[in-house]
Design an enzyme around this catalytic site. Sequence first.
Site, PDB file in Angstrom:
ATOM      1  N   THR A 241     -19.279  25.225 -37.601  1.00 24.24           N
ATOM      2  CA  THR A 241     -19.664  25.578 -38.974  1.00 24.24           C
ATOM      3  C   THR A 241     -19.427  24.374 -39.895  1.00 24.24           C
ATOM      4  O   THR A 241     -19.432  24.533 -41.118  1.00 24.24           O
ATOM      5  CB  THR A 241     -18.829  26.764 -39.512  1.00 24.24           C
ATOM      6  OG1 THR A 241     -17.435  26.447 -39.359  1.00 24.24           O
ATOM      7  CG2 THR A 241     -19.150  28.057 -38.807  1.00 24.24           C
ATOM      8  N   ARG A 243     -20.533  20.352 -39.600  1.00 22.76           N
ATOM      9  CA  ARG A 243     -21.781  19.601 -39.798  1.00 22.76           C
ATOM     10  C   ARG A 243     -22.430  19.389 -38.442  1.00 22.76           C
ATOM     11  O   ARG A 243     -21.756  19.067 -37.449  1.00 22.76           O
ATOM     12  CB  ARG A 243     -21.502  18.242 -40.448  1.00 22.76           C
ATOM     13  CG  ARG A 243     -21.193  18.301 -41.948  1.00 22.76           C
ATOM     14  CD  ARG A 243     -22.412  18.709 -42.769  1.00 22.76           C
ATOM     15  NE  ARG A 243     -22.181  18.730 -44.198  1.00 22.76           N
ATOM     16  CZ  ARG A 243     -21.813  19.803 -44.906  1.00 22.76           C
ATOM     17  NH1 ARG A 243     -21.620  20.969 -44.322  1.00 22.76           N
ATOM     18  NH2 ARG A 243     -21.678  19.722 -46.221  1.00 22.76           N
ATOM     19  N   GLU A 272     -31.086  19.559 -39.578  1.00 18.00           N
ATOM     20  CA  GLU A 272     -31.498  20.867 -40.075  1.00 18.00           C
ATOM     21  C   GLU A 272     -32.370  20.715 -41.330  1.00 18.00           C
ATOM     22  O   GLU A 272     -32.179  19.771 -42.080  1.00 18.00           O
ATOM     23  CB  GLU A 272     -30.260  21.743 -40.377  1.00 18.00           C
ATOM     24  CG  GLU A 272     -29.378  21.201 -41.484  1.00 18.00           C
ATOM     25  CD  GLU A 272     -28.093  22.017 -41.679  1.00 18.00           C
ATOM     26  OE1 GLU A 272     -27.392  22.306 -40.684  1.00 18.00           O
ATOM     27  OE2 GLU A 272     -27.805  22.331 -42.844  1.00 18.00           O
ATOM     28  N   HIS A 290     -27.140  27.778 -41.610  1.00 20.40           N
ATOM     29  CA  HIS A 290     -26.161  27.170 -42.533  1.00 20.40           C
ATOM     30  C   HIS A 290     -25.770  28.156 -43.653  1.00 20.40           C
ATOM     31  O   HIS A 290     -25.978  27.880 -44.841  1.00 20.40           O
ATOM     32  CB  HIS A 290     -26.738  25.871 -43.125  1.00 20.40           C
ATOM     33  CG  HIS A 290     -25.675  24.931 -43.637  1.00 20.40           C
ATOM     34  ND1 HIS A 290     -25.811  23.576 -43.653  1.00 20.40           N
ATOM     35  CD2 HIS A 290     -24.446  25.169 -44.178  1.00 20.40           C
ATOM     36  CE1 HIS A 290     -24.728  23.018 -44.179  1.00 20.40           C
ATOM     37  NE2 HIS A 290     -23.878  23.969 -44.506  1.00 20.40           N
TER      38      HIS A 290
HETATM   39  C1  DGY Z   1     -20.536  22.803 -47.935  1.00 20.65           C
HETATM   40  O1  DGY Z   1     -20.111  23.271 -48.995  1.00 20.65           O
HETATM   41  O2  DGY Z   1     -20.317  21.640 -47.593  1.00 20.65           O
HETATM   42  C2  DGY Z   1     -21.337  23.703 -47.056  1.00 20.65           C
HETATM   43  O3  DGY Z   1     -21.888  23.073 -46.001  1.00 20.65           O
HETATM   44  C3  DGY Z   1     -22.357  24.481 -47.849  1.00 20.65           C
HETATM   45  O4  DGY Z   1     -21.627  25.481 -48.430  1.00 20.65           O
END
Ligand code: DGY
Length: 324
Positions: A241, A243, A272, A290
């Site tokens: 979750t 990158r 993406e 995302h």
């Molecule tokens: C961030 O805040 O960096 C997320 O990837 C998007 O919420």
Amino acid sequence: MSAQHPVVFVTRRLPEAVEARLTRDYTPVLNVDDTPFAPAELVERVVNAGAEAVLCCPTDKMSADVIAALPNKVRALATFSVGYDHIDLTAAKAHDLIVTNTPDVLTDATADCAMLLLLAAARRAWSAESLVRRGDWTNWAPTGQIGTQVSGKRLGIFGMGRIGQALAKRARGFDMEIHYSDLAPLPLDQEQGAVFHADPEELLGIAEFLSLHCPLTEDTRHFLDARRIALMPDGAIVVNTARGPIVDDEALITALRGGKLAAAGLDVFDGEPKINPGYLALENVTLYPHIGSATKETRDAMGFVALDNLDAVFGGRTPPNRVA
Ligand code: DGY
């Protein structure tokens, strides 16, 4: 707030309450169509707007070229995100551009998403639901849709910052054993019994589940490559979750296809929204677009933090979340 209402160029559609506050306190130039701008168009629009600040998002590549092309009157770049790998901080510093982000407020939502993906991957959520939706579920079977138990398993967290720690808290509720790797161990009160591994490869060697929570930097790009996947226990499960480019997609797809890894849960992807098509053919991956921070409460809070940062810039104060 000054009576002059600084002009803020906003690159994407923001939650209603955030746009309302923007309109109250600034002269915003909003993106009502919510179409992401290509770099040259973004610069042109910022120039035409006479903007003194840009409220941007991770979809805007604020490269050195883009930053160099921004007019001098642009004082701040407030990103609606905690991550700022889309912004060239060196270029921003060179151009005296203040850069801010939105930490803390998305910690819970993102950790929830990581836990959701961990469970979804472990329990074949996508494959099982597709069976039902396709009308192919014929009967309950002792050997059907067999997943992986999470309780008692070792969860390796790579990057034990705010979100990593929040995931650890959730995973403890599922009786998982927490291991982590980061630049330094946490103080004992934050570690809460988690086992520190100074060497990330040692973490990989024991991680029956691995969740990635490091920032994307040149050091972490393709951190999870074929060689490191080979170090992981057979049948391990990977969650990302953070990158997309932290993972080498081809290596992960090969490991998922060949059975070295049992499953993966992915919310972020290299390149993406154009994801590696190899993922689409796999039954053992859960793929999200995302959405880690995508709750109403969190997205409102992210917008308000971005505005708190701009309020500080235009109020002559140090912004609470300055990263450059
Ligand atoms: C961030 O805040 O960096 C997320 O990837 C998007 O919420």
